[in-house]
Enzyme design. Structure first.
Site, PDB file in Angstrom:
ATOM      1  CB  SER A 110      -5.187 -24.863  20.218  1.00 32.92           C
ATOM      2  OG  SER A 110      -4.901 -26.234  20.231  1.00 32.92           O
ATOM      3  CE  LYS A 153      -0.730 -26.213  20.858  1.00 30.03           C
ATOM      4  NZ  LYS A 153      -1.831 -25.451  20.969  1.00 30.03           N
TER       5      LYS A 153
END
Length: 262
Positions: A110, A153
């Site tokens: 990611s 996140k």
């Protein structure tokens, strides 16, 4: 653990600079696991480059802190760089990429978009905004792909930014394919409604770079290609040696990597 990380960010022990655009550096977004409760936190991703032969050094891998999925991500971004900038001429740059102040194993792909943006920024000497967190996987064609833990996140980056600089307006770049998965906290939703937090869904690396630099993709391409041309002129074959042997002025000690095919 989450409280300790936030305290270290607030104290400045873990660096998080949001103000000045910086070359070769940006904030990636990671997820840490504390028991059964995951939480997100920013992680500075930085890149440095020298003249070379298209070799990307994954510092985490060199010290055995990188998992297979992260290694795969670095190889994918290397393929993207060679496919975009190394078709007609050898890719005349070596790069190193690292998660700063990270002392535990790293895995997952990611951070591929963040690492790629950092490398292109370092090549073109183009400053990147530091008030934007970046998450996203990428394929070799530069398309941005979905990742996990997007809620954590976003919430982690928002919490950290408000501790470091209260009231600061910040943003997040994430894959467009992740928008349908968002289930954000009321606090974060309110920040978005108030215009303090902006979410940019993107489908390509070019789109992410345009947001981070304020330049359009064609201008970024031109700057990167001009710098690669300059670097290529500084790589000289050793007299009497094969073409794969090079002298790199000012080499920072990065490995030259395998010779280009042919």
């Amino acid at each position: 653990l989450q409280e300790r990380v936030l305290r270290l960010l607030k104290e400045g022990t873990i660096r998080m600079d949001l103000a000045e655009p910086t070359v070769g550096q940006l904030h990636g977004l990671t997820v840490l696991q504390a028991g059964h409760r995951p939480f997100g936190t920013p992680a500075r991703v930085s890149a440095r480059v020298t003249a070379g032969q298209g070799y990307v050094v994954n510092v985490e891998r060199e010290v055995q802190l990188s998992g297979p999925f992260h290694n795969k991500g670095v190889l994918i971004l290397t393929g993207y760089l060679k496919g975009r900038y190394g078709v007609e001429h050898p890719l005349s740059v070596n790069a190193s990429v690292v998660f700063e102040q990270s002392y535990s194993p790293v895995d997952g792909d990611s951070a591929t978009v963040a690492e790629l943006c950092a490398i292109l920024s370092a090549i073109g000497e183009i400053p990147l905004r530091q008030d934007i967190g970046v998450t996203g996987s990428a394929d070799q064609m530069g398309r941005v792909q979905a990742v996990g833990g997007v809620d954590e996140k976003i919430e982690g980056f928002w919490a950290a930014s408000q501790l470091v600089e209260p009231g600061r307006e910040v943003g997040i770049i994430l894959p467009a394919s992740n928008v349908r998965h968002l289930m954000l906290s009321r606090e974060v939703c309110q920040a978005i409604e108030d215009g303090k937090l902006t979410i940019w869904p993107v489908e390509t690396v070019d789109a992410a770079l345009e947001i981070l630099t304020g330049l359009d993709a064609e201008e970024i391409d031109r700057v990167v290609e001009d710098r690669l041309r300059t670097l290529r002129e500084n790589v000289h074959p050793v007299p009497g040696a094969g073409e794969s042997t090079v002298i790199v002025p000012g080499d920072a000690g990065l490995p030259a990597g395998p010779p280009e095919p042919g």
